[in-house]
Structure formats: C-alpha cells, structure tokens
Design a protein around this motif. Structure first.
Motif, PDB file in Angstrom:
ATOM      1  N   ILE A 234       0.858  -1.182   0.000  1.00  0.00           N
ATOM      2  CA  ILE A 234       0.000   0.000   0.000  1.00  0.00           C
ATOM      3  C   ILE A 234       0.896   1.234   0.000  1.00  0.00           C
ATOM      4  O   ILE A 234       1.595   1.513   0.979  1.00  0.00           O
ATOM      5  CB  ILE A 234      -0.948   0.031   1.222  1.00  0.00           C
ATOM      6  N   ALA A 235       0.868   1.968  -1.090  1.00  0.00           N
ATOM      7  CA  ALA A 235       1.764   3.122  -1.240  1.00  0.00           C
ATOM      8  C   ALA A 235       1.056   4.411  -0.853  1.00  0.00           C
ATOM      9  O   ALA A 235      -0.152   4.563  -1.047  1.00  0.00           O
ATOM     10  CB  ALA A 235       2.241   3.219  -2.686  1.00  0.00           C
ATOM     11  N   ASP A 236       1.825   5.338  -0.293  1.00  0.00           N
ATOM     12  CA  ASP A 236       1.293   6.666  -0.015  1.00  0.00           C
ATOM     13  C   ASP A 236       1.018   7.406  -1.320  1.00  0.00           C
ATOM     14  O   ASP A 236       1.654   7.159  -2.353  1.00  0.00           O
ATOM     15  CB  ASP A 236       2.292   7.488   0.808  1.00  0.00           C
ATOM     16  N   GLY A 237       0.069   8.339  -1.260  1.00  0.00           N
ATOM     17  CA  GLY A 237      -0.185   9.207  -2.392  1.00  0.00           C
ATOM     18  C   GLY A 237       0.709  10.427  -2.335  1.00  0.00           C
ATOM     19  O   GLY A 237       1.511  10.610  -1.415  1.00  0.00           O
ATOM     20  N   GLN A 238       0.559  11.276  -3.343  1.00  0.00           N
ATOM     21  CA  GLN A 238       1.396  12.471  -3.441  1.00  0.00           C
ATOM     22  C   GLN A 238       0.653  13.738  -3.002  1.00  0.00           C
ATOM     23  O   GLN A 238       1.244  14.807  -2.945  1.00  0.00           O
ATOM     24  CB  GLN A 238       1.884  12.636  -4.883  1.00  0.00           C
ATOM     25  N   GLY A 239      -0.633  13.608  -2.710  1.00  0.00           N
ATOM     26  CA  GLY A 239      -1.404  14.778  -2.323  1.00  0.00           C
ATOM     27  C   GLY A 239      -1.272  15.097  -0.849  1.00  0.00           C
ATOM     28  O   GLY A 239      -0.613  14.368  -0.091  1.00  0.00           O
ATOM     29  N   PRO A 240      -1.903  16.194  -0.404  1.00  0.00           N
ATOM     30  CA  PRO A 240      -1.826  16.575   1.009  1.00  0.00           C
ATOM     31  C   PRO A 240      -2.514  15.551   1.895  1.00  0.00           C
ATOM     32  O   PRO A 240      -3.558  15.000   1.538  1.00  0.00           O
ATOM     33  CB  PRO A 240      -2.552  17.928   1.046  1.00  0.00           C
ATOM     34  N   ARG A 241      -1.900  15.277   3.044  1.00  0.00           N
ATOM     35  CA  ARG A 241      -2.440  14.278   3.959  1.00  0.00           C
ATOM     36  C   ARG A 241      -3.814  14.703   4.472  1.00  0.00           C
ATOM     37  O   ARG A 241      -4.041  15.864   4.803  1.00  0.00           O
ATOM     38  CB  ARG A 241      -1.485  14.074   5.137  1.00  0.00           C
ATOM     39  N   ILE A 242      -4.730  13.757   4.527  1.00  0.00           N
ATOM     40  CA  ILE A 242      -6.053  14.002   5.105  1.00  0.00           C
ATOM     41  C   ILE A 242      -5.865  14.323   6.586  1.00  0.00           C
ATOM     42  O   ILE A 242      -5.139  13.628   7.297  1.00  0.00           O
ATOM     43  CB  ILE A 242      -6.950  12.767   4.885  1.00  0.00           C
ATOM     44  N   VAL A 243      -6.531  15.385   7.058  1.00  0.00           N
ATOM     45  CA  VAL A 243      -6.195  15.931   8.380  1.00  0.00           C
ATOM     46  C   VAL A 243      -6.804  15.154   9.543  1.00  0.00           C
ATOM     47  O   VAL A 243      -6.510  15.450  10.699  1.00  0.00           O
ATOM     48  CB  VAL A 243      -6.574  17.424   8.480  1.00  0.00           C
ATOM     49  N   SER A 244      -7.644  14.175   9.265  1.00  0.00           N
ATOM     50  CA  SER A 244      -8.176  13.303  10.313  1.00  0.00           C
ATOM     51  C   SER A 244      -7.663  11.896  10.094  1.00  0.00           C
ATOM     52  O   SER A 244      -7.608  11.416   8.951  1.00  0.00           O
ATOM     53  CB  SER A 244      -9.716  13.304  10.289  1.00  0.00           C
ATOM     54  N   ASN A 245      -7.322  11.205  11.171  1.00  0.00           N
ATOM     55  CA  ASN A 245      -6.945   9.802  11.061  1.00  0.00           C
ATOM     56  C   ASN A 245      -8.177   8.922  10.996  1.00  0.00           C
ATOM     57  O   ASN A 245      -8.340   8.115  10.083  1.00  0.00           O
ATOM     58  CB  ASN A 245      -6.060   9.394  12.244  1.00  0.00           C
ATOM     59  N   TYR A 246      -9.087   9.077  11.931  1.00  0.00           N
ATOM     60  CA  TYR A 246     -10.249   8.198  12.021  1.00  0.00           C
ATOM     61  C   TYR A 246     -11.140   8.320  10.796  1.00  0.00           C
ATOM     62  O   TYR A 246     -11.684   7.334  10.305  1.00  0.00           O
ATOM     63  CB  TYR A 246     -11.049   8.513  13.290  1.00  0.00           C
ATOM     64  N   PHE A 247     -11.306   9.537  10.277  1.00  0.00           N
ATOM     65  CA  PHE A 247     -12.202   9.778   9.151  1.00  0.00           C
ATOM     66  C   PHE A 247     -11.472   9.794   7.806  1.00  0.00           C
ATOM     67  O   PHE A 247     -11.996  10.297   6.820  1.00  0.00           O
ATOM     68  CB  PHE A 247     -12.943  11.095   9.351  1.00  0.00           C
ATOM     69  N   ASP A 248     -10.272   9.248   7.758  1.00  0.00           N
ATOM     70  CA  ASP A 248      -9.478   9.189   6.542  1.00  0.00           C
ATOM     71  C   ASP A 248     -10.053   8.100   5.634  1.00  0.00           C
ATOM     72  O   ASP A 248      -9.819   6.906   5.840  1.00  0.00           O
ATOM     73  CB  ASP A 248      -8.022   8.878   6.915  1.00  0.00           C
ATOM     74  N   LEU A 249     -10.824   8.510   4.625  1.00  0.00           N
ATOM     75  CA  LEU A 249     -11.478   7.525   3.766  1.00  0.00           C
ATOM     76  C   LEU A 249     -10.489   6.734   2.916  1.00  0.00           C
ATOM     77  O   LEU A 249     -10.809   5.633   2.464  1.00  0.00           O
ATOM     78  CB  LEU A 249     -12.520   8.204   2.876  1.00  0.00           C
ATOM     79  N   ALA A 250      -9.301   7.260   2.691  1.00  0.00           N
ATOM     80  CA  ALA A 250      -8.294   6.481   1.960  1.00  0.00           C
ATOM     81  C   ALA A 250      -7.961   5.209   2.742  1.00  0.00           C
ATOM     82  O   ALA A 250      -7.899   4.105   2.166  1.00  0.00           O
ATOM     83  CB  ALA A 250      -7.040   7.312   1.730  1.00  0.00           C
ATOM     84  N   MET A 251      -7.759   5.338   4.040  1.00  0.00           N
ATOM     85  CA  MET A 251      -7.472   4.164   4.852  1.00  0.00           C
ATOM     86  C   MET A 251      -8.720   3.331   5.102  1.00  0.00           C
ATOM     87  O   MET A 251      -8.660   2.099   5.166  1.00  0.00           O
ATOM     88  CB  MET A 251      -6.802   4.580   6.173  1.00  0.00           C
ATOM     89  N   VAL A 252      -9.874   3.984   5.244  1.00  0.00           N
ATOM     90  CA  VAL A 252     -11.121   3.233   5.439  1.00  0.00           C
ATOM     91  C   VAL A 252     -11.422   2.375   4.209  1.00  0.00           C
ATOM     92  O   VAL A 252     -11.845   1.217   4.330  1.00  0.00           O
ATOM     93  CB  VAL A 252     -12.285   4.187   5.765  1.00  0.00           C
ATOM     94  N   MET A 253     -11.183   2.910   3.011  1.00  0.00           N
ATOM     95  CA  MET A 253     -11.390   2.113   1.796  1.00  0.00           C
ATOM     96  C   MET A 253     -10.456   0.908   1.771  1.00  0.00           C
ATOM     97  O   MET A 253     -10.868  -0.200   1.388  1.00  0.00           O
ATOM     98  CB  MET A 253     -11.209   2.983   0.553  1.00  0.00           C
TER      99      MET A 253
END
Length: 407
Positions: A234-253
């Motif tokens: 699972i690679a990181d993206g190049q965009g700005p980090r989502i400012v919430s951990n719990y509500f980070d839909l990238a990780m939830v997906m």
C-alpha cells in the motif's frame, strides 16, 4: 458504591424528525455474537453490506460501505477526505444542516462560499450554476433533505453541473436514505452519505456512504498510512495528507477492500444493524417503500390541515417523511409536546434557529411510516391542542388522514 437500575426506557413512539423507533429485526440482529474483525465470517458480512447498499444509493460504485459513527461521522469523513485546507468549497445552504457543512469545512481550513435560500425554500439549479461560475470551487456540497426546514433539494442535473466545472460533488442524504429515492449514478454525484436512524429504521451509530471512482482516485492521492500499519503493498499518495486519522477515507477504503488494512476495529453490532436495515428495505422493495413513505407524509399533512393548522414551506419541495407545521397562535408549543409525551408516550420535534418555537416537525419514517402510527399521532395532537384551548371539531384529523393515505 452507586448501584443503578437496569435500563428500561418507556415505549415511546418517536414521531419527530429522528431518531425514530428501530425495527425489531434490527434490534435482534444487534444482539448477535461478536466476531473478530478479520474473521472470514465478519469480512463476508462487510462485503454483503457493500452489495446491499448499492441499490439503496442508486449506484454501482465499488466503494459503498460504512463509516463507524453517527450520520455526522459520514459527513465529516466525506468532507475531510475530499477537501484540503485552502480549497474553495461551495455550500448549498437552505437550513441548519447546510450551515453545518460550512462549520465542518471551516474547521478543515477550506475557503467556504455559499449559495443560499431562505428557510422553507430550496436553491435553484441556476443559482448553483451561478455560484460555481463565481467561485470556481473544487467541491460543491449540499443537503438532500434538511429536516430543520423539511425541504428537499432537487438533485437532477446537480452532479453534471459540478462535473462540467471540474468540481467534485457531495450530498448528505441522512434524512432521506431509505425513504426517498436516491440516484447517485443518475445524479452523477461523487459522494453520498447517510445514517440509519431515520428512514432506514435503525439506531444512530453507523453512516452508509458511497464514493464514485473519480472521488476515490482523488482521495487515494491523499493516502498517507499511519506509521504503525505501513505495508509494502500500500503506497502513499502524493497529495496533502487528510487531516483526520479516524475519518481518513483512503485508509477506510483499504480496510473495506481485500487489503483489509488494520485501520480500526469495526463496530460489529452496528454493522449487523446496518445490514439488517438494508435487508428490510430491499425485501419491501424500493418503489413500495417510497410509496409507503409518501402515503404517510400525505396522510400526516391532510390530518394537520384538517385541524386548521398551517403547513410550513413550499409544497413543491417539502420532504415526504418530515412535515413542518406552524404552532397555532396563543398555543404554547412546548406544553403541547410535553402533553404528547406524558399523556400519549408520543414524541414530536421542535425546531432550530429562526423557526425555534414557531413550528413543530413531525416525522413518519421507516418503521414508523405506518398508517396506525400516523393516525395515533394525529389523534393525540388533536387532544393535546384541545387541552390548550385550541378550538377544532373533535375527531376531524383521523378521517382526513385515512382518506389521504389511500388517495
């Protein structure tokens, strides 16, 4: 040591703008045994939930899942994952919950622009188009049905308008999912979120959400895995980090995908509830369910008007599942609500902001969008109004509602 008694709440009929009484099948489902979050039975239930909610949202989106938390958790997850600090967002505001979108976005650090209508009206598509042309937003966000005003925003053409301008679109459908048609694909909207506690007939605590491929790609570009769960696949993206951990839909997906990223522990009992809510909806059939909600709203409105009460808002754009009605002159609205609760164990809603003290909001949703529950509510309101000295012919509301149900 303080010993408290067993929880034994009164059996109230919740006929306000939500929450409403949960379907007994949903409550039974919630009592099932817990499973580990990566048990094959559990991940199988997760996949079933994704499949069950696609037709309810009116979508083929792969990313149709749950956000753990109340309906507001779905709203926050959508906005924080779509919007980075400094992004321009256009909010379609026609009530309290449009204001809430602006509040959440301001906390994210977005540049919030609005296009507005007075409470009791909706915003025209032309006005939204003018707002988009004015501020060139990255995201356009709206409420579908705003229970604070009981208005429903028309959405045909909304998503296409946003896409033509290169903007992503978000719709909060908390108050309408399961009771009014959602058509995420036909509307061409990117993200829609909801909640269980209204038309779906469940408890508050889980937020169904659907995400288009376009929005998913945008969110994935902002993926930044937390340090303790990094994986080579699972690679990181190049965009700005989502400012919430719990509500980070990238990780939830990634959690809901075959990757099964260990992002959080799924709220198992709420997943059971959401699954059963969807099963009940689809067993009834979407068309039949929407027709039942429409009949309940029609009957409620007819009964209220038969009592000589004035309905709030434009008829052409009123929600079918929540009705706003003006408190009559010289009647104390809170005294009536108290009498409804104490004498009949029925709860109806008050109002917010400029409508506080001026209207009641009466719902007929999910398990409560039934003829006998509408009739009981109207009969009780008639009696409580009479106790306050409001003059009306006795027994007038129920026959009017019965006729309207079958109209």
């Amino acid at each position: 040591m303080l010993l408290l008694g067993e929880i034994d709440p009164p059996q109230r009929l919740l006929m306000g703008p939500g929450p409403i009484n949960a379907h007994p099948r949903v409550l039974r489902a919630m009592s099932a045994d817990l499973l580990g979050q990566f048990d094959p039975e559990m991940t199988g239930y997760m996949n079933q939930v994704m499949a069950l909610y696609r037709p309810i949202f009116g979508t083929a989106n792969r990313w149709t899942m749950l956000v753990d938390g109340t309906a507001r958790a779905g709203i926050e997850a959508a906005l924080v994952s779509l919007v980075a600090p400094g992004d321009v967002v256009l909010v379609v505001n026609f009530g309290r919950f449009g204001l809430l979108l602006g509040e959440i976005l301001a906390r994210i650090g977005a540049v919030v622009e609005t296009v507005e209508a007075p409470w009791g009206e909706i915003v025209s598509l032309d006005a939204i188009a003018a707002g988009i042309a004015r501020c060139q937003p990255k995201v356009v966000a709206t409420i579908h049905g705003d229970t604070s005003t009981t208005m429903v925003q028309p959405l045909d053409g909304f998503g296409a308008l946003c896409r033509a301008a290169g903007a992503l679109s978000y719709v909060d459908a908390t108050a309408t999912i399961g009771g009014m048609e959602l058509a995420a694909d036909r509307w061409e909207v990117d993200v829609v979120s909801g909640g269980l506690q209204k038309c779906l007939g469940g408890p508050s605590g889980s937020a169904p959400i659907t995400i288009s491929d376009t929005a998913a790609e945008h969110i994935t570009r902002r993926r930044h895995l937390e340090q303790g769960i990094r994986r080579p696949d699972i690679a990181d993206g190049q965009g700005p980090r989502i400012v919430s951990n719990y509500f980070d839909l990238a990780m939830v997906m990634d959690y809901w995908s075959d990757k099964r990223l260990n992002h959080h522990t799924e709220a198992t009992s709420m997943l059971y509830a959401a699954r059963e809510c969807a099963r009940i909806v689809l067993e009834e059939g979407l068309a039949a369910r929407y027709a039942r909600h429409e009949a309940a709203g029609r009957a409620m409105t007819a009964g209220l008007r038969a009592m000589g009460l004035e309905i709030f808002g434009e008829d052409a754009h009123r929600m079918i599942n929540v009705t706003g009605v003006f408190v009559p002159k010289d009647v104390d609205g809170e005294t009536v609500r108290l009498a409804m609760r104490e004498q009949f164990e029925i709860e109806i809603g008050t109002a917010f902001g400029p409508l506080e003290g001026r209207i009641w909001r009466i719902g007929a949703m999910g398990y409560n969008a039934m003829k006998h529950k509408v009739l009981l509510t109207l009969a009780a309101l008639e009696a409580c109004l009479g106790m306050q000295g409001y003059s009306l012919p006795p027994g007038i509301a129920v026959p009017a509602a019965m006729r309207a149900w079958d109209a």
